[in-house]
Design an enzyme around this catalytic site. Structure first.
Site, mmCIF file in Angstrom:
data_model
loop_
_atom_site.group_PDB
_atom_site.id
_atom_site.type_symbol
_atom_site.label_atom_id
_atom_site.label_comp_id
_atom_site.label_asym_id
_atom_site.label_seq_id
_atom_site.Cartn_x
_atom_site.Cartn_y
_atom_site.Cartn_z
ATOM 1 N N THR A 18 54.591 29.512 28.482
ATOM 2 C CA THR A 18 54.114 28.369 29.268
ATOM 3 C C THR A 18 53.773 27.185 28.365
ATOM 4 O O THR A 18 53.341 26.147 28.843
ATOM 5 C CB THR A 18 52.862 28.759 30.083
ATOM 6 O OG1 THR A 18 51.906 29.321 29.174
ATOM 7 C CG2 THR A 18 53.201 29.796 31.145
ATOM 8 N N SER A 246 43.300 26.628 26.371
ATOM 9 C CA SER A 246 44.626 26.748 26.967
ATOM 10 C C SER A 246 45.268 25.370 26.953
ATOM 11 O O SER A 246 44.596 24.355 26.736
ATOM 12 C CB SER A 246 44.527 27.262 28.405
ATOM 13 O OG SER A 246 43.927 26.263 29.207
ATOM 14 N N LYS A 247 46.549 25.390 27.219
ATOM 15 C CA LYS A 247 47.287 24.124 27.266
ATOM 16 C C LYS A 247 46.630 23.190 28.290
ATOM 17 O O LYS A 247 46.501 21.994 28.072
ATOM 18 C CB LYS A 247 48.720 24.439 27.691
ATOM 19 C CG LYS A 247 49.742 23.494 27.187
ATOM 20 C CD LYS A 247 51.117 23.952 27.599
ATOM 21 C CE LYS A 247 51.095 24.463 29.007
ATOM 22 N NZ LYS A 247 52.203 24.402 29.832
ATOM 23 N N GLN A 248 46.179 23.791 29.408
ATOM 24 C CA GLN A 248 45.610 22.995 30.503
ATOM 25 C C GLN A 248 44.330 22.285 30.068
ATOM 26 O O GLN A 248 44.015 21.219 30.586
ATOM 27 C CB GLN A 248 45.313 23.868 31.733
ATOM 28 C CG GLN A 248 46.537 24.375 32.472
ATOM 29 C CD GLN A 248 47.291 25.480 31.723
ATOM 30 O OE1 GLN A 248 46.740 26.143 30.864
ATOM 31 N NE2 GLN A 248 48.573 25.638 32.028
#
Ligand code: GLU
Length: 311
Positions: A18, A246-248
């Protein structure tokens, strides 16, 4: 089936593609690599790309090249879950044939209404627990998803090498969980259990955020007659907002052009104090430290909770 070598230990790192590796995901990758090397075992990488809508083009190549920059090279070509659907289907067929899985025709709305009608509702992580409506049949509705029958499973006990004995009453706390989703995609729980067994994984080393899935996976292993690996869940790295990095929440991709700095930062989260002049020297010393600390694990007592970065 991948053959075991030497010690019989087989470990794995199983990223979802992801996005690129970041400081948090490297901790799990490094710990699984170190544990495999310290045991004289094999280390595999599995790309968990069953949830296709969440996958990002090019992410798996990027992850593999970041790992290679750090000297973390798998002992066999990486396996992609997207190529293994026949294995998942065969496992589901076996569970359905033995009555341990069943088709479910309920939409989210149906689940809400069933709880409303009973005057109570049980939820977990903000999601309603499945009330068991289709356990005894679809009552003429089309099948949407497939679920594991958790009734009568009792409390699942398992051991975490860092956290010690763990238990969960899966039926009460989680309910009959999904094996194949209404959109046709395979659920993580089924894919991971089938693959860990098919690849002969003896030791799962992964982030603490995944620990809560373990009881479900142990239950599925039992339902399929598969062995249960040993489990070790590593400390999390939190972002500035206090949530798992996280990327988010803005985790920066790892700057693997400076491999030594990346390894030192991840090693510190794992309680490893290693001084070295190069990444390969750092890894060699870290394997010795991992092996030497109280028998193939760091002194976990000295690893204090999650690490926060970017605060
Ligand atoms: N693919 C999962 C993730 O990236 C990890 C699964 C596992 O290690 O069991 O969060």
């Amino acid at each position: 089936m991948t053959r075991h070598a030497g010690s019989g230990y087989v470990g794995r790192f199983a990223p979802s593609p992801t996005g690129p590796l970041h400081a948090g995901s490297l901790v799990a990758a490094l710990a699984s690599w170190l544990d495999a090397r310290a045991h004289g075992g094999r280390w595999l990488v599995r790309i968990e790309d069953v949830d296709r809508p969440r996958c990002v083009a090019g992410a798996s190549e990027r992850i593999l090249s970041q790992l290679a920059d750090l000297g973390l090279v798998p002992d066999a070509p990486p396996v992609h879950q997207s190529t293994r659907e026949t294995l998942y289907q065969a496992a589901l067929d076996r569970l359905v044939a033995s009555g341990q899985a069943y088709a479910c025709g309920c939409s989210r709305k149906d689940i809400e209404q069933a709880w409303q009608a009973s005057g109570q509702a049980r939820a977990r992580h903000g999601e309603l627990i499945y009330p068991g409506t289709c356990r005894s049949g679809l009552q003429g509705r089309p099948a949407r998803a497939w679920r594991l029958r958790t009734a009568l499973a009792g409390v699942v006990h398992w051991n975490d090498r860092r956290g010690g004995p763990q238990q969960q009453d899966v039926e009460r706390e989680v309910g009959d969980f999904v094996l194949r989703r209404a959109d046709g995609l395979w659920a993580y729980q089924l894919a991971v259990v089938v693959d860990d067994a098919d690849q002969g994984i003896t030791d799962v080393v992964r982030g603490e955020d995944l620990a809560d899935n373990t009881a479900r996976q142990v239950l599925l292993q039992a339902a399929l007659g598969l062995p249960t690996p040993r489990y070790l869940h590593t400390p999390l790295v939190l972002g500035a907002n206090g949530e798992k990095l996280s990327k988010q929440n803005g985790a920066a991709p790892l700057a693997t052009a400076q491999p030594l700095a990346c390894l030192q930062a991840a090693g510190a989260v794992l309680g490893l104090q290693v001084t070295a002049h190069s990444a390969s020297d750092w890894l060699a010393q870290a394997v010795r430290a991992w092996r030497g600390n109280g028998g193939l694990a760091p002194r976990w007592g000295e690893v204090r909770g999650p690490t926060t970065i970017g605060a």
